[in-house]
Design an enzyme around this catalytic site. Structure first.
Site, PDB file in Angstrom:
ATOM      1  N   PRO A  66       0.880  -0.948  -0.470  1.00 19.61           N
ATOM      2  CA  PRO A  66       0.216   0.550  -0.313  1.00 19.61           C
ATOM      3  C   PRO A  66       0.376   1.386   0.463  1.00 19.61           C
ATOM      4  O   PRO A  66       1.901   0.910   0.936  1.00 19.61           O
ATOM      5  CB  PRO A  66      -0.583  -0.074   1.701  1.00 19.61           C
ATOM      6  N   ASN A  67       0.605   2.630  -0.752  1.00 19.16           N
ATOM      7  CA  ASN A  67       0.736   3.898  -0.813  1.00 19.16           C
ATOM      8  C   ASN A  67       2.466   3.690  -1.752  1.00 19.16           C
ATOM      9  O   ASN A  67       2.674   4.743  -1.930  1.00 19.16           O
ATOM     10  CB  ASN A  67       0.963   3.971   0.769  1.00 19.16           C
TER      11      ASN A  67
ATOM     12  N   ARG B 183       4.672  10.639  -2.291  1.00 12.31           N
ATOM     13  CA  ARG B 183       4.785  10.561  -1.301  1.00 12.31           C
ATOM     14  C   ARG B 183       5.737  10.770  -0.820  1.00 12.31           C
ATOM     15  O   ARG B 183       7.172  10.145  -0.369  1.00 12.31           O
ATOM     16  CB  ARG B 183       4.399   8.888  -0.978  1.00 12.31           C
TER      17      ARG B 183
ATOM     18  N   TYR C  29      10.920   9.482   1.433  1.00  9.79           N
ATOM     19  CA  TYR C  29      10.698   8.056   0.810  1.00  9.79           C
ATOM     20  C   TYR C  29      11.692   8.333  -0.679  1.00  9.79           C
ATOM     21  O   TYR C  29      11.544   7.915  -1.834  1.00  9.79           O
ATOM     22  CB  TYR C  29       9.518   7.434  -0.244  1.00  9.79           C
TER      23      TYR C  29
ATOM     24  N   ASN D 284       8.070  -5.591  -0.085  1.00  5.24           N
ATOM     25  CA  ASN D 284       7.914  -4.159   0.160  1.00  5.24           C
ATOM     26  C   ASN D 284       6.210  -3.976   0.965  1.00  5.24           C
ATOM     27  O   ASN D 284       5.209  -4.071   0.257  1.00  5.24           O
ATOM     28  CB  ASN D 284       8.206  -3.119  -0.240  1.00  5.24           C
TER      29      ASN D 284
ATOM     30  N   ALA E   1       2.884  -0.794   5.245  1.00 10.69           N
ATOM     31  CA  ALA E   1       2.166  -0.528   6.782  1.00 10.69           C
ATOM     32  C   ALA E   1       1.851  -1.953   6.533  1.00 10.69           C
ATOM     33  O   ALA E   1       2.031  -2.629   8.132  1.00 10.69           O
ATOM     34  CB  ALA E   1       1.396   0.065   6.537  1.00 10.69           C
TER      35      ALA E   1
ATOM     36  N   HIS F  67       4.022  -4.040   9.188  1.00  4.32           N
ATOM     37  CA  HIS F  67       3.464  -4.355  11.154  1.00  4.32           C
ATOM     38  C   HIS F  67       2.248  -4.879  11.297  1.00  4.32           C
ATOM     39  O   HIS F  67       1.951  -4.697  12.997  1.00  4.32           O
ATOM     40  CB  HIS F  67       3.735  -2.437  11.335  1.00  4.32           C
TER      41      HIS F  67
ATOM     42  N   ASP G  78       1.515 -15.591   7.233  1.00  2.00           N
ATOM     43  CA  ASP G  78       1.118 -17.247   6.730  1.00  2.00           C
ATOM     44  C   ASP G  78       1.221 -17.100   5.105  1.00  2.00           C
ATOM     45  O   ASP G  78       1.749 -18.545   4.951  1.00  2.00           O
ATOM     46  CB  ASP G  78      -0.632 -16.849   7.523  1.00  2.00           C
TER      47      ASP G  78
ATOM     48  N   GLU H 102      12.043  -9.678   2.972  1.00  2.00           N
ATOM     49  CA  GLU H 102      11.286  -8.048   2.851  1.00  2.00           C
ATOM     50  C   GLU H 102      12.267  -7.089   2.946  1.00  2.00           C
ATOM     51  O   GLU H 102      13.599  -6.746   3.296  1.00  2.00           O
ATOM     52  CB  GLU H 102      10.686  -8.349   4.313  1.00  2.00           C
TER      53      GLU H 102
ATOM     54  N   HIS I  50      12.437  -2.660   3.047  1.00  2.00           N
ATOM     55  CA  HIS I  50      12.404  -1.546   3.401  1.00  2.00           C
ATOM     56  C   HIS I  50      13.159  -0.375   2.624  1.00  2.00           C
ATOM     57  O   HIS I  50      14.141  -0.252   3.311  1.00  2.00           O
ATOM     58  CB  HIS I  50      11.962  -1.134   5.008  1.00  2.00           C
ATOM     59  N   ILE I  51      12.309   1.088   2.060  1.00  2.00           N
ATOM     60  CA  ILE I  51      13.026   1.992   1.640  1.00  2.00           C
ATOM     61  C   ILE I  51      14.092   2.668   3.033  1.00  2.00           C
ATOM     62  O   ILE I  51      14.902   3.421   2.829  1.00  2.00           O
ATOM     63  CB  ILE I  51      11.980   2.803   0.706  1.00  2.00           C
ATOM     64  N   SER I  52      12.837   3.484   3.733  1.00  2.00           N
ATOM     65  CA  SER I  52      13.041   3.837   4.834  1.00  2.00           C
ATOM     66  C   SER I  52      13.678   2.727   5.606  1.00  2.00           C
ATOM     67  O   SER I  52      13.710   1.731   5.931  1.00  2.00           O
ATOM     68  CB  SER I  52      11.821   4.765   5.688  1.00  2.00           C
TER      69      SER I  52
ATOM     70  N   ARG J  42       6.251   0.666  14.143  1.00  2.00           N
ATOM     71  CA  ARG J  42       7.055   0.436  12.837  1.00  2.00           C
ATOM     72  C   ARG J  42       8.450  -0.490  12.671  1.00  2.00           C
ATOM     73  O   ARG J  42       9.276  -0.880  12.409  1.00  2.00           O
ATOM     74  CB  ARG J  42       7.501   1.436  11.472  1.00  2.00           C
TER      75      ARG J  42
HETATM   76  C1  DQA Z   1       7.866   1.308   4.455  1.00  2.00           C
HETATM   77  C2  DQA Z   1       8.065   1.599   5.667  1.00  2.00           C
HETATM   78  C3  DQA Z   1       6.879   1.337   6.561  1.00  2.00           C
HETATM   79  O1  DQA Z   1       6.884   1.467   7.502  1.00  2.00           O
HETATM   80  C4  DQA Z   1       5.529   2.093   5.499  1.00  2.00           C
HETATM   81  O2  DQA Z   1       4.135   1.877   6.269  1.00  2.00           O
HETATM   82  C5  DQA Z   1       5.720   2.360   4.214  1.00  2.00           C
HETATM   83  C6  DQA Z   1       7.152   1.922   3.816  1.00  2.00           C
HETATM   84  C7  DQA Z   1       9.379   1.200   3.784  1.00  2.00           C
HETATM   85  O3  DQA Z   1       9.204   1.385   2.410  1.00  2.00           O
HETATM   86  O4  DQA Z   1      10.208   2.091   4.298  1.00  2.00           O
HETATM   87  O5  DQA Z   1       4.303   2.119   3.746  1.00  2.00           O
HETATM   88  O6  DQA Z   1       7.349  -0.724   4.069  1.00  2.00           O
END
Ligand code: DQA
Length: 140
Positions: free
Chosen positions: A9-10, A17, A22, A71, A74, A77, A84, A95, A97-99, A108
């Site tokens: 998502p997002n 964004r 990001y 990725n 959210a 979390h 599952d 897994e 994450h960008i941040s 997070r």
């Molecule tokens: C994220 C970190 C998550 O906490 C956040 O909800 C995102 C992006 C990242 O790529 O840093 O949507 O997965």
């Protein structure tokens, strides 16, 4: 080698964004560069804001692909269902994450998915995805 990249998502809003967190680059631009850099890898890309669609995609590739770079945004979390799905498939999942999620809000810091993944890469910007690809190439 077949690698599926899944963005949750997002992440369709990358480049627009919260650029301070990001970055300014859209995922599609980065993805074109990645494909050019690794011409021997068959990349597939999927993005969805819908939890069930992410699960369907994991099921779709989870018995035939060599790796999934996920990725889950959210949902990382919160989602027992995605955790599952990762446990239920054969293809290893990394897994990403960008941040650096550990440098951000406490909620997070916990991943529902991590224990079912091959590993986690967090905080390297879009390079996090490439580092996961390098792992699949060098330590399949
Ligand atoms: C994220 C970190 C998550 O906490 C956040 O909800 C995102 C992006 C990242 O790529 O840093 O949507 O997965």
């Amino acid at each position: 080698m077949k690698i599926q990249i899944i963005n949750g998502p997002n992440l369709n809003l990358l480049g627009k964004r919260e650029p301070g967190i990001y970055g300014n680059q859209g995922f599609e631009t980065f993805f074109e560069v990645l494909k050019d850099k690794y011409p021997n890898i068959e990349f597939h890309y999927f993005q969805s804001n819908v939890e069930g669609e992410i699960i369907n995609q994991l099921h779709q590739v989870g018995f035939s692909f060599d790796g999934v770079v996920l990725n889950a945004g959210a949902y990382t979390h919160t989602s027992v269902a995605i955790a599952d799905a990762i446990a239920g498939i054969k293809t290893p999942v990394i897994e990403v994450h960008i941040s650096n999620v550990y440098a951000r809000e406490e909620f997070r810091h916990h991943s529902m998915l991590a224990k079912n993944c091959k590993g986690i890469i967090t905080g390297f910007g879009l390079q996090s995805y490439e580092l996961a690809v390098i792992n699949f190439c060098t330590q399949p």
